[in-house]
Enzyme design. Structure first.
Site, PDB file in Angstrom:
ATOM      1  NE  ARG A 165       0.426   1.367   4.531  1.00  0.00           N
ATOM      2  CZ  ARG A 165       1.220   2.251   5.100  1.00  0.00           C
ATOM      3  NH1 ARG A 165       1.816   3.185   4.386  1.00  0.00           N
ATOM      4  NH2 ARG A 165       1.464   2.202   6.394  1.00  0.00           N
ATOM      5  CD  GLU A 216      -1.741   6.838  10.196  1.00  0.00           C
ATOM      6  OE1 GLU A 216      -2.018   5.866  10.926  1.00  0.00           O
ATOM      7  OE2 GLU A 216      -0.593   7.074   9.786  1.00  0.00           O
ATOM      8  NE  ARG A 262      -2.038   4.955   4.832  1.00  0.00           N
ATOM      9  CZ  ARG A 262      -1.744   4.552   6.075  1.00  0.00           C
ATOM     10  NH1 ARG A 262      -2.075   3.338   6.474  1.00  0.00           N
ATOM     11  NH2 ARG A 262      -1.142   5.356   6.910  1.00  0.00           N
ATOM     12  CB  CYS A 305       2.017   8.811  10.696  1.00  0.00           C
ATOM     13  SG  CYS A 305       3.094   8.248  12.026  1.00  0.00           S
ATOM     14  CB  THR A 329       6.275   6.330  10.874  1.00  0.00           C
ATOM     15  OG1 THR A 329       4.868   6.198  10.657  1.00  0.00           O
ATOM     16  CG2 THR A 329       6.515   6.677  12.317  1.00  0.00           C
ATOM     17  NE  ARG A 340       2.160  -1.970   7.055  1.00  0.00           N
ATOM     18  CZ  ARG A 340       2.005  -3.256   7.369  1.00  0.00           C
ATOM     19  NH1 ARG A 340       3.061  -4.008   7.646  1.00  0.00           N
ATOM     20  NH2 ARG A 340       0.807  -3.800   7.413  1.00  0.00           N
ATOM     21  NE  ARG A 377       2.844  -2.571  11.197  1.00  0.00           N
ATOM     22  CZ  ARG A 377       2.304  -1.501  10.664  1.00  0.00           C
ATOM     23  NH1 ARG A 377       1.059  -1.540  10.200  1.00  0.00           N
ATOM     24  NH2 ARG A 377       2.957  -0.365  10.578  1.00  0.00           N
ATOM     25  CD  GLU A 428       0.871   0.646  13.639  1.00  0.00           C
ATOM     26  OE1 GLU A 428       0.046   1.112  12.850  1.00  0.00           O
ATOM     27  OE2 GLU A 428       1.887   1.247  14.028  1.00  0.00           O
TER      28      GLU A 428
END
Ligand code: ADP
Ligand code: MG
Length: 372
Positions: free
Chosen positions: A128, A236, A240, A283, A285, A292, A324, A329
């Site tokens: 993604r 988020e 995505r 985020c 990160t 990811r 994970r 997560e």
């Protein structure tokens, strides 16, 4: 409205909390890099914006990052705080220019997990990317009207994708009263099938940042006919975008994402992108590629039958991989020690580099799992 004296009082209370977090939770990167001198150098409006960005890390002392950007400009406007946090998390030395590059060329070469071990053919693969539209605030600062406007805009793009024989499929909305709405049962089935995101209200890190506000308005997902190209709306990040398949052919999986992404991007307004940090995400990160790429891999030995995720995490770290639970997560290992492994780096690496890392890391981890 708060009077200036209340604001000052409030600010001092928060600064005291940050000092306490810094000593009790050394892993909280916001608390580690927050500087009172820097804060005091900001004008009233920027102080207000900064509190919103770091509210999640103050309300959740156990945060790893402790900040969510609220607007694409935040990364430039608050560089003195966010820059060092980003460099720390992504392991980029001070002074080293980041200048995020993009490269998908490796999707043209062979990269099949079956070459590592025929037993790996058939694993669940997912890749993604997060994307946000430059024209809207990031999800933490969106109003309900923004969320509905964004959803309406992407629904139009999905209508075009639906007419394309390589995509087809449908959009499924969680917005009450939407003509595309799905019922609670259909939603639960898609969550269980790992296609749809969970109820965001349950995530205190997102809640403190305003990202889960107005749930479930403006939220939904598009899935292609084959259910191998999926777009989340309103999680988020604004979007995505992902490819999911069972098999072993990583190059084909990445190719599917790249094709779908290019086609979809032409149908909507421009994504937020920075020359230093690449694709802008809520985020820090996720900056850079915002990618990811994960496999659901059974690691019964390295997880001690699924009971010890920490042991698998430690082993995977040497190969640049994160572990994970199979539910995503903050979840536990699944049946038979099934875990989610993905390359840890997203910033300062290219999309092709991530695919290579997943392949090579899996080969190394798998031989460790099979060692006698
Ligand atoms: P991300 O932040 O990358 O979207 P999460 O950890 O939040 O990932 O997980 C989102 C969903 O995706 C969860 O349901 C998770 O189980 C699912 N998922 C992640 N990787 C895979 C995979 N390789 N195969 C199937 N489902 C996956
Ligand atoms: Mg997630």
């Amino acid at each position: 409205m708060n009077s200036p004296s209340e604001n000052t009082h409030n600010g001092e209370g928060k600064m005291a909390r940050i000092r306490a977090i810094r000593s009790a939770h050394p892993g909280n990167l916001m608390a580690r890099y927050f500087s009172e001198d820097y804060f005091n150098s900001l004008d009233e409006s920027k102080r207000g914006r900064l509190w919103r960005i770091i509210a999640t890390g103050i309300e959740n002392p156990d945060s790893q990052m402790g900040a969510y950007a609220q607007n694409s400009r935040d990364y430039e406007d608050f560089e003195p705080l966010l820059g060092p946090m980003i460099r720390d998390y992504h392991n980029i030395p001070t002074g080293h220019e980041i200048g995020q590059k993009h490269d998908w060329s490796a999707t043209a070469s062979r990269c099949d997990l079956a070459d590592i071990d025929p037993a790996l053919n058939g694993v669940s693969m997912r890749v993604r990317v997060g994307r946000n539209l430059a024209a809207f605030p990031l999800p933490g600062a969106m109003t309900k009207a923004h969320r509905l406007e964004l959803e309406a805009l992407v629904i139009e793009a999905f209508t075009t994708l639906k007419a394309d024989t390589q995509f087809g499929g449908d959009y499924h909305s969680l917005t009450p009263g939407s003509p595309h709405a799905i019922d609670a049962d259909a939603y639960r089935r898609r969550v269980a099938a790992h296609q749809m995101f969970k109820d965001m209200g349950g995530d205190r890190y997102l809640a403190a940042a305003g990202i889960s506000s107005d749930w479930p308005f403006g939220r939904g997902m598009y899935a292609s006919n084959a259910e191998d190209f999926i777009v989340w709306v309103g999680e988020e990040d604004h979007l995505r975008i992902m490819a999911m398949r069972q098999g072993g052919d990583l190059a084909a999986l990445f190719g599917r994402l790249h094709d779908g992404l290019e086609k979809f991007a032409r149908l909507i307004p421009a994504f937020a992108h920075s020359s230093r940090y690449g694709y802008v995400t809520s985020c820090p990160t996720n900056l850079g590629t915002a990618m990811r790429a994960s496999l659901h891999l059974p690691l019964p030995r390295l997880t001690e039958g699924g009971r010890n995720l920490e042991r698998a995490k430690k082993a995977a770290q040497d190969f640049g991989l994160s572990v994970r639970g199979a539910g995503g997560e903050h979840s536990d290992a699944g049946h038979g020690g099934l875990v989610d492994i993905s390359p840890s780096a997203r910033l300062g690496v290219t999309e092709s580099g991530i695919m290579q890392r997943l392949y090579e890391g899996t080969a190394a981890l798998w031989s460790l799992e099979k060692e006698r």
